[in-house]
Design an enzyme around this catalytic site. Structure first.
Site, PDB file in Angstrom:
ATOM      1  NE  ARG A 211     -10.244  -2.020  -2.844  1.00 26.02           N
ATOM      2  CZ  ARG A 211      -9.680  -1.422  -1.803  1.00 26.02           C
ATOM      3  NH1 ARG A 211      -8.570  -1.908  -1.280  1.00 26.02           N
ATOM      4  NH2 ARG A 211     -10.212  -0.346  -1.257  1.00 26.02           N
TER       5      ARG A 211
ATOM      6  CG  ASP B  38      -0.837  -1.926   6.929  1.00 25.27           C
ATOM      7  OD1 ASP B  38      -1.947  -2.135   7.455  1.00 25.27           O
ATOM      8  OD2 ASP B  38      -0.611  -0.960   6.171  1.00 25.27           O
TER       9      ASP B  38
ATOM     10  CE1 TYR C 144      -9.824   3.544   6.511  1.00 23.05           C
ATOM     11  CE2 TYR C 144      -8.944   4.857   8.317  1.00 23.05           C
ATOM     12  CZ  TYR C 144      -8.804   4.304   7.052  1.00 23.05           C
ATOM     13  OH  TYR C 144      -7.651   4.512   6.338  1.00 23.05           O
ATOM     14  CE  LYS C 145      -8.267  -0.041   5.256  1.00 28.58           C
ATOM     15  NZ  LYS C 145      -8.694   0.608   4.022  1.00 28.58           N
TER      16      LYS C 145
ATOM     17  CG  PHE D 265      -1.968   1.082   1.123  1.00 35.29           C
ATOM     18  CD1 PHE D 265      -3.079   0.914   0.313  1.00 35.29           C
ATOM     19  CD2 PHE D 265      -1.816   2.289   1.788  1.00 35.29           C
ATOM     20  CE1 PHE D 265      -4.031   1.921   0.194  1.00 35.29           C
ATOM     21  CE2 PHE D 265      -2.760   3.305   1.671  1.00 35.29           C
ATOM     22  CZ  PHE D 265      -3.868   3.110   0.872  1.00 35.29           C
TER      23      PHE D 265
HETATM   24  C1  LIG Z   1      -3.103  -1.446   3.902  1.00 31.08           C
HETATM   25  C2  LIG Z   1      -3.277  -0.017   4.281  1.00 31.08           C
HETATM   26  N1  LIG Z   1      -2.311   0.599   4.982  1.00 31.08           N
HETATM   27  C3  LIG Z   1      -2.409   1.883   5.335  1.00 31.08           C
HETATM   28  C4  LIG Z   1      -3.515   2.632   4.989  1.00 31.08           C
HETATM   29  C5  LIG Z   1      -3.542   4.101   5.349  1.00 31.08           C
HETATM   30  O1  LIG Z   1      -4.407   4.406   6.355  1.00 31.08           O
HETATM   31  P1  LIG Z   1      -4.622   5.929   6.809  1.00 31.08           P
HETATM   32  O2  LIG Z   1      -4.956   6.715   5.574  1.00 31.08           O
HETATM   33  O3  LIG Z   1      -5.786   5.853   7.720  1.00 31.08           O
HETATM   34  O4  LIG Z   1      -3.375   6.392   7.453  1.00 31.08           O
HETATM   35  C6  LIG Z   1      -4.556   2.032   4.282  1.00 31.08           C
HETATM   36  C7  LIG Z   1      -5.754   2.813   3.905  1.00 31.08           C
HETATM   37  O5  LIG Z   1      -6.640   2.373   3.235  1.00 31.08           O
HETATM   38  C8  LIG Z   1      -4.421   0.672   3.904  1.00 31.08           C
HETATM   39  O6  LIG Z   1      -5.364   0.054   3.184  1.00 31.08           O
END
Ligand SMILES: Cc1ncc(COP(=O)(O)O)c(C=O)c1O
Length: 411
Positions: free
Chosen positions: A372, A199, A224-225, A128
């Site tokens: 998705r 992560d 929030y997911k 990501f």
């Molecule tokens: C795998 C992963 N890591 C990190 C993040 C980043 O999260 P944030 O924008 O809340 O810092 C996301 C956001 O969708 C994500 O899917």
């Protein structure tokens, strides 16, 4: 893995479903089939109630006294303790704070400061972007002292070596949903003397995850997911207990001080997870997350996983049966290697998703060509999945090959 074979069978499976009552704890629009819970989870009624209560019953009447009388100050630790069992951690190993990106920075920076003579971070090519960009920024910040090695999944194990101080991986890939073997890669990192940061953004609340059994060093993730904490709800971070007091946090901040309200001149880190606190927590968001976490008190994550696999199988089986749709499966077919969403590719993925959303089926698009569909067993029914694929088939066959839409800022 079995799954229903008709809409009628879907109805029967839904009637027998262990989560039939859980669904009623969400506020759902009956005209929408929601399959984007891996981006933003649905609203729970308990979250709504807690958000309202903190504003009306606490902030309003009790003002600043609320930090003490309503226990606001300790909420980051209490919510961490609630998330801990979902990732196999102990209550005092998890803190809720900041965003996933910021937590990743805090931990990666702490690991960098404790790296000794090692100078490499190994991560996955295509991880990501938040994770990759944070690491790239850290390399700049180090003035070139550390190096980021981003390699394809198949090369990760061999690239972890005696020069590696940190491995940063996302357990469930944000696009394909492909799973890493968390225990095996953690063992590999430790065998080479490296620390590992997982992560868990697409894992927590979606499938059993055991950082404790694996003795993983660090983890971060979104709430929030699959935890339905609300848009931008605070993230969590996990640091294995024996590492907490030896690490100096990347952000040496006042709320992480041993005595923040002594207002001393010099920084002195608090013991345990408290040192990873940064600034004043966003209490309304914390309240929203606190409400959302209430529904987990009697939920066994293994049951969530079993239903997720059955729903995913149904989705894939129905997509396979669509002819001439231009859709291909981008997720692993083997359920044991897949998280809790299904990714498909389509050359007009954005246009396809917009047309689906217009028909009430909400998923999302990830450039360049991935659509998705999240599988959220607490509120998604078998009938929803059945009907979503019927609409998907209609939309794919009716798509104009020449249409290209201007993209929204969030896709
Ligand atoms: C795998 C992963 N890591 C990190 C993040 C980043 O999260 P944030 O924008 O809340 O810092 C996301 C956001 O969708 C994500 O899917």
């Amino acid at each position: 893995m079995t799954s229903p074979n008709s809409l009628e069978e879907c109805r029967q499976w839904d009637e027998r479903d262990r989560f039939a009552d859980t669904r009623s704890k969400f506020l759902l629009n009956p005209d929408i089939i929601y399959m984007d819970g891996n981006s933003l989870g649905a609203l729970t009624k308990s979250s709504m109630a807690r958000s309202r209560a903190i504003v009306e019953d606490q902030w309003g009447p009790d003002l600043v006294r609320s930090w003490n009388v309503h226990g606001w100050f300790d909420l980051p630790h209490r919510l961490g303790a609630k998330i801990a069992p979902l990732i196999g951690a102990a209550a005092d190993e998890v803190l809720v704070a900041d965003s996933t990106t910021v937590n990743l920075f805090k931990i990666a920076c702490a690991a960098m400061m404790a790296r000794g003579s090692r100078h490499r971070v190994v991560t996955e090519l295509g991880n990501f972007p938040a994770d990759i960009y944070v690491l790239q920024g850290l390399a700049l910040l180090s003035g070139g002292a550390i190096e980021i090695v981003a390699v394809p999944r198949s090369e990760i194990a061999e690239r972890i070596d005696e020069s590696t101080f940190l491995v940063v991986l996302t357990h469930v890939h944000y696009k394909t949903a492909e799973l890493f073997d968390l225990a095996a890669i953690t063992r590999r990192a430790h065998a080479r003397g490296a620390r590992i940061l997982w992560d868990l953004s697409h894992s927590v609340g979606a499938l059993p995850t055991d950082v404790g059994a694996a003795r993983a060093d660090f983890a971060v993730g979104c709430t929030y997911k699959y935890l339905n904490g609300g848009p931008g709800s605070p993230a969590f971070l996990y640091v294995r207990r024996d590492l907490q007091d030896e690490l100096r946090p990347g952000l040496t901040a006042w709320m992480g001080h041993a005595a923040p309200f002594e207002f001393t001149e010099d920084y002195d880190p608090a013991p345990g997870m408290a040192r990873f606190r940064v600034g004043t927590p966003s209490m309304i968001s914390f309240a929203s997350l606190e409400g959302a976490l209430e529904i987990w008190h009697d939920i066994d994550i293994r049951e969530v996983r079993a239903k997720s696999e059955a729903l995913s199988e149904l989705f894939i089986k129905r997509v396979d049966a669509l002819t001439g749709s231009g859709l291909s499966l981008a997720s692993p077919r083997d359920p044991a290697r897949r998280g809790s969403h299904v990714a498909l590719t389509h050359e007009q993925g954005y246009e396809l998703m917009q047309a689906l959303i217009a028909r009430g089926v909400i998923g999302d698009f990830r450039a360049p060509d991935v659509v998705r569909f999240s599988i959220t067993p607490l509120y998604l029914r078998y009938v929803d999945v059945w009907q979503a694929v019927s609409v998907l088939g209609d939309v794919a066959s009716g798509l104009s090959r020449t249409e290209h839409l201007r993209r929204n800022p969030v896709t």
